[in-house]
Design a protein around this motif. Structure first.
Motif, mmCIF file in Angstrom:
data_model
loop_
_atom_site.group_PDB
_atom_site.id
_atom_site.type_symbol
_atom_site.label_atom_id
_atom_site.label_comp_id
_atom_site.label_asym_id
_atom_site.label_seq_id
_atom_site.Cartn_x
_atom_site.Cartn_y
_atom_site.Cartn_z
ATOM 1 N N ALA A 15 0.837 -1.213 0.000
ATOM 2 C CA ALA A 15 0.000 0.000 0.000
ATOM 3 C C ALA A 15 0.869 1.259 0.000
ATOM 4 N N PRO A 16 0.399 2.320 -0.672
ATOM 5 C CA PRO A 16 1.193 3.556 -0.752
ATOM 6 C C PRO A 16 1.624 4.110 0.610
ATOM 7 N N ASN A 17 0.728 4.124 1.597
ATOM 8 C CA ASN A 17 1.111 4.669 2.903
ATOM 9 C C ASN A 17 2.162 3.791 3.583
ATOM 10 N N THR A 18 2.110 2.492 3.356
ATOM 11 C CA THR A 18 3.109 1.574 3.921
ATOM 12 C C THR A 18 4.440 1.747 3.199
ATOM 13 N N ARG A 19 4.396 1.889 1.874
ATOM 14 C CA ARG A 19 5.629 2.154 1.115
ATOM 15 C C ARG A 19 6.280 3.443 1.609
ATOM 16 N N GLN A 20 5.451 4.453 1.885
ATOM 17 C CA GLN A 20 5.983 5.728 2.369
ATOM 18 C C GLN A 20 6.638 5.560 3.748
ATOM 19 N N GLN A 24 10.510 6.224 4.542
ATOM 20 C CA GLN A 24 10.956 7.147 5.590
ATOM 21 C C GLN A 24 11.962 6.462 6.511
ATOM 22 N N GLY A 25 11.696 5.211 6.870
ATOM 23 C CA GLY A 25 12.644 4.458 7.687
ATOM 24 C C GLY A 25 13.956 4.240 6.959
ATOM 25 N N LEU A 26 13.862 3.906 5.676
ATOM 26 C CA LEU A 26 15.074 3.719 4.880
ATOM 27 C C LEU A 26 15.845 5.030 4.726
ATOM 28 N N SER A 27 15.141 6.147 4.739
ATOM 29 C CA SER A 27 15.813 7.451 4.673
ATOM 30 C C SER A 27 16.649 7.685 5.929
ATOM 31 N N LYS A 122 21.008 -0.729 14.743
ATOM 32 C CA LYS A 122 19.776 -0.461 15.504
ATOM 33 C C LYS A 122 18.717 0.212 14.630
ATOM 34 N N THR A 123 19.137 1.122 13.764
ATOM 35 C CA THR A 123 18.184 1.769 12.858
ATOM 36 C C THR A 123 17.595 0.734 11.909
ATOM 37 N N ALA A 124 18.444 -0.126 11.352
ATOM 38 C CA ALA A 124 17.957 -1.185 10.454
ATOM 39 C C ALA A 124 16.973 -2.088 11.174
ATOM 40 N N ARG A 125 17.339 -2.511 12.372
ATOM 41 C CA ARG A 125 16.501 -3.426 13.148
ATOM 42 C C ARG A 125 15.136 -2.802 13.451
ATOM 43 N N SER A 126 15.099 -1.496 13.656
ATOM 44 C CA SER A 126 13.841 -0.819 13.992
ATOM 45 C C SER A 126 12.832 -0.833 12.840
ATOM 46 N N LEU A 127 13.313 -1.090 11.630
ATOM 47 C CA LEU A 127 12.429 -1.089 10.454
ATOM 48 C C LEU A 127 11.715 -2.423 10.239
ATOM 49 N N PHE A 128 12.194 -3.469 10.885
ATOM 50 C CA PHE A 128 11.639 -4.797 10.607
ATOM 51 C C PHE A 128 10.152 -4.953 10.889
ATOM 52 N N PRO A 129 9.585 -4.372 11.945
ATOM 53 C CA PRO A 129 8.143 -4.564 12.148
ATOM 54 C C PRO A 129 7.298 -4.131 10.942
ATOM 55 N N ILE A 130 7.558 -2.952 10.393
ATOM 56 C CA ILE A 130 6.767 -2.481 9.242
ATOM 57 C C ILE A 130 7.120 -3.260 7.981
ATOM 58 N N VAL A 131 8.398 -3.570 7.797
ATOM 59 C CA VAL A 131 8.841 -4.317 6.622
ATOM 60 C C VAL A 131 8.233 -5.723 6.632
ATOM 61 N N ASP A 132 8.274 -6.369 7.790
ATOM 62 C CA ASP A 132 7.705 -7.717 7.911
ATOM 63 C C ASP A 132 6.197 -7.709 7.703
ATOM 64 N N SER A 133 5.512 -6.737 8.297
ATOM 65 C CA SER A 133 4.052 -6.708 8.174
ATOM 66 C C SER A 133 3.613 -6.436 6.739
ATOM 67 N N ALA A 134 4.468 -5.776 5.954
ATOM 68 C CA ALA A 134 4.157 -5.486 4.554
ATOM 69 C C ALA A 134 4.604 -6.604 3.615
ATOM 70 N N ASP A 136 7.558 -7.157 2.740
ATOM 71 C CA ASP A 136 8.537 -6.514 1.864
ATOM 72 C C ASP A 136 9.871 -7.252 1.996
ATOM 73 N N GLU A 137 9.936 -8.384 1.342
ATOM 74 C CA GLU A 137 11.132 -9.231 1.425
ATOM 75 C C GLU A 137 12.363 -8.563 0.839
ATOM 76 N N VAL A 138 12.161 -7.722 -0.163
ATOM 77 C CA VAL A 138 13.308 -7.059 -0.796
ATOM 78 C C VAL A 138 14.002 -6.131 0.200
ATOM 79 N N THR A 139 13.215 -5.314 0.895
ATOM 80 C CA THR A 139 13.798 -4.425 1.899
ATOM 81 C C THR A 139 14.362 -5.242 3.058
ATOM 82 N N ALA A 140 13.646 -6.286 3.485
ATOM 83 C CA ALA A 140 14.127 -7.138 4.579
ATOM 84 C C ALA A 140 15.485 -7.746 4.219
#
Length: 163
Positions: A15-20, A24-27, A122-134, A136-140
């Motif tokens: 979804a667009p809001n999830t991609r955003q 933002q986390g990747l930024s 730590k920043t990378a690890r913090s992104l996993f909840p949203i990445v996993d729920s989406a 998004d294997e590529v980002t994971a």
């Protein structure tokens, strides 16, 4: 009058809001990675002392690897359909890694780089909840690969601090 297309919408099953939110986390991850790159390159230029040769080469290896990594992270942000941050002022706002004023001694440089490597993890690890729920294997996959490298770099740097 011809119609002007603004481009094609990104339709990758997220979804667009999830991609955003992921972008933002990747930024933040990109800002941490670039800040660590800059700090490592700075220390490569300015290290002195009895461990000069060892540290000069180690820092070069690490900043060279980071230079390639920031491109991968920025390209993932773009693939998600968002612009990647690319200025020092944006990085200063987004990064969790503080700048280091002046030229610290070699041992402090090593400690600061350990902290930087760990901050990126730590920043990378913090992104996993949203990445996993989406799903998004590529980002994971990107995050997992980066975490492995940063954890190894932190270990190598920490080992230099042992007496």
């Amino acid at each position: 009058m011809p119609s002007h297309k603004k481009g094609h919408a990104v339709d990758i099953g997220i979804a667009p809001n999830t991609r955003q939110e992921i972008a933002q986390g990747l930024s933040r991850f990109l800002a941490d990675s670039y800040t660590l790159y800059l700090k490592t390159h700075n220390f490569h230029w300015n290290v002195t002392g009895p461990m000069f040769q060892t540290l000069h080469l180690l820092f070069e290896t690490q900043y060279t690897e980071l230079a390639l990594a920031v491109d991968l992270i920025a390209e993932r942000i773009r693939a998600l359909g968002f612009p990647a941050p690319g200025t020092y002022s944006e990085y200063a706002k987004l990064s969790s890694i503080p700048e280091t004023p002046g030229v610290p001694k070699a041992k402090e440089m090593i400690q600061l780089l350990v902290e930087g490597q760990e901050a990126v993890v730590k920043t990378a690890r913090s992104l996993f909840p949203i990445v996993d729920s989406a799903n998004d294997e590529v980002t994971a996959d990107l995050l997992t690969q980066r975490m492995q490298i940063h954890e190894k770099n932190a270990w190598m740097l920490r080992s230099l601090l042992e007496e």
